[in-house]
Design an enzyme around this catalytic site. Structure first.
Site, PDB file in Angstrom:
ATOM      1  N   ASN A   1      -8.228 -41.871  -7.091  1.00 60.07           N
ATOM      2  CA  ASN A   1      -9.465 -41.906  -6.336  1.00 60.07           C
ATOM      3  C   ASN A   1      -9.888 -40.504  -5.971  1.00 60.07           C
ATOM      4  O   ASN A   1      -9.949 -40.131  -4.827  1.00 60.07           O
ATOM      5  CB  ASN A   1      -9.270 -42.740  -5.075  1.00 60.07           C
ATOM      6  CG  ASN A   1      -7.915 -42.481  -4.465  1.00 60.07           C
ATOM      7  OD1 ASN A   1      -7.309 -41.451  -4.738  1.00 60.07           O
ATOM      8  ND2 ASN A   1      -7.449 -43.392  -3.644  1.00 60.07           N
ATOM      9  N   CYS A   2     -10.174 -39.706  -6.989  1.00 53.91           N
ATOM     10  CA  CYS A   2     -10.339 -38.292  -6.737  1.00 53.91           C
ATOM     11  C   CYS A   2     -11.384 -37.737  -7.680  1.00 53.91           C
ATOM     12  O   CYS A   2     -11.451 -38.124  -8.844  1.00 53.91           O
ATOM     13  CB  CYS A   2      -9.009 -37.607  -6.996  1.00 53.91           C
ATOM     14  SG  CYS A   2      -8.973 -35.929  -6.461  1.00 53.91           S
ATOM     15  N   LEU A   3     -12.209 -36.833  -7.198  1.00 58.12           N
ATOM     16  CA  LEU A   3     -13.227 -36.212  -8.046  1.00 58.12           C
ATOM     17  C   LEU A   3     -12.599 -35.419  -9.183  1.00 58.12           C
ATOM     18  O   LEU A   3     -11.586 -34.787  -8.994  1.00 58.12           O
ATOM     19  CB  LEU A   3     -14.088 -35.254  -7.220  1.00 58.12           C
ATOM     20  CG  LEU A   3     -15.056 -35.919  -6.258  1.00 58.12           C
ATOM     21  CD1 LEU A   3     -15.591 -34.892  -5.275  1.00 58.12           C
ATOM     22  CD2 LEU A   3     -16.196 -36.569  -7.013  1.00 58.12           C
TER      23      LEU A   3
END
Lengths: 109, 118
Positions: free
Chosen positions: A107-109
């Site tokens: 869940n990370c850019l």
């Protein structure tokens, strides 16, 4: 694949450990070296906290929850994304997870 | 960006539905979307305190659920009807959540453009 002494440690193509139990501090040093990073006490403080986060929640945090967690456990001055970027570059959550032997944060850019 | 409403209907072990739903909530939150979670049907089992998923050699979702406050997800609703159908009460839940009935559920469905069912 990482080579540590006479041991081979499997990683995925991005360099994250296949088996989280393979991690030891020397592994972090090895990954850091490949990333052109020298681990200082400040780095270790974050890496240890990341491992604690993983133990507690069974997931690798994205930037915001990591910052929040730092705010709870460490000095408030360190609970800033800019501080993490100074230590770990442009994608702190990703690189720090890799160094700490955790899975890549999904869940990370 | 509009807010997400994520509905959890499956128990925490047995399938990966519950984990996938949580993943969506965390991704949404990491990207700055407000996520509201509704637990109903067998999904209410995800909220039980003192689960022991390792007994069936699974991870469960309890640890991940505890990370919700880290992601600023605090809108957690549970169907009162689903709880009572299973003989459960709010005291048995390990998470801070709000009991809702049909009317509140309908209101939530109405006010969210993006609803995800798991």
């Amino acid at each position: 694949m990482l080579n540590l002494a006479d041991k081979q440690i499997p990683t995925d193509e991005e360099g994250y450990l296949e088996n989280l139990s393979d991690w030891q501090p020397e592994v972090a040093e090895l990954i850091a070296e490949a990333e052109g990073l020298e681990l200082t006490e400040s780095h270790w403080e974050i890496l240890n906290l990341l491992r604690q986060f993983y133990q507690e929640f069974e997931l690798s945090p994205a930037m915001r929850p990591l910052v929040k967690y730092i705010g709870i456990h460490l000095d408030k001055d360190k609970a800033k994304s800019i501080y993490l970027m100074q230590l770990f570059g442009e994608s702190p959550a990703k690189l720090a997870s890799k160094l700490a032997g955790l899975p890549k944060p999904t869940n990370c850019l | 960006m509009s807010d997400l409403l994520i509905i959890f209907r499956k128990p925490p072990v047995g399938t990966s539905w519950a984990r996938e739903a949580l993943d969506l909530a965390l991704v949404g939150a990491a990207f700055g979307q407000q996520a509201s979670l509704v637990f109903m049907g067998d999904g209410v089992y995800q909220l039980l305190d003192n689960q022991q998923p390792d007994q069936v050699e699974q991870k469960g979702t309890q640890a991940m659920m505890k990370a919700l406050p880290m992601y600023d997800i605090d809108q957690i609703f549970v169907s009162e009807e689903s709880l009572s159908e299973r003989g459960l009460t709010k005291d048995q839940l390990g998470f801070d959540c709000e009991l809702i009935g049909q009317t509140e559920l309908q209101a939530l469905l109405k006010t969210h453009k993006q609803v995800f069912n798991f």
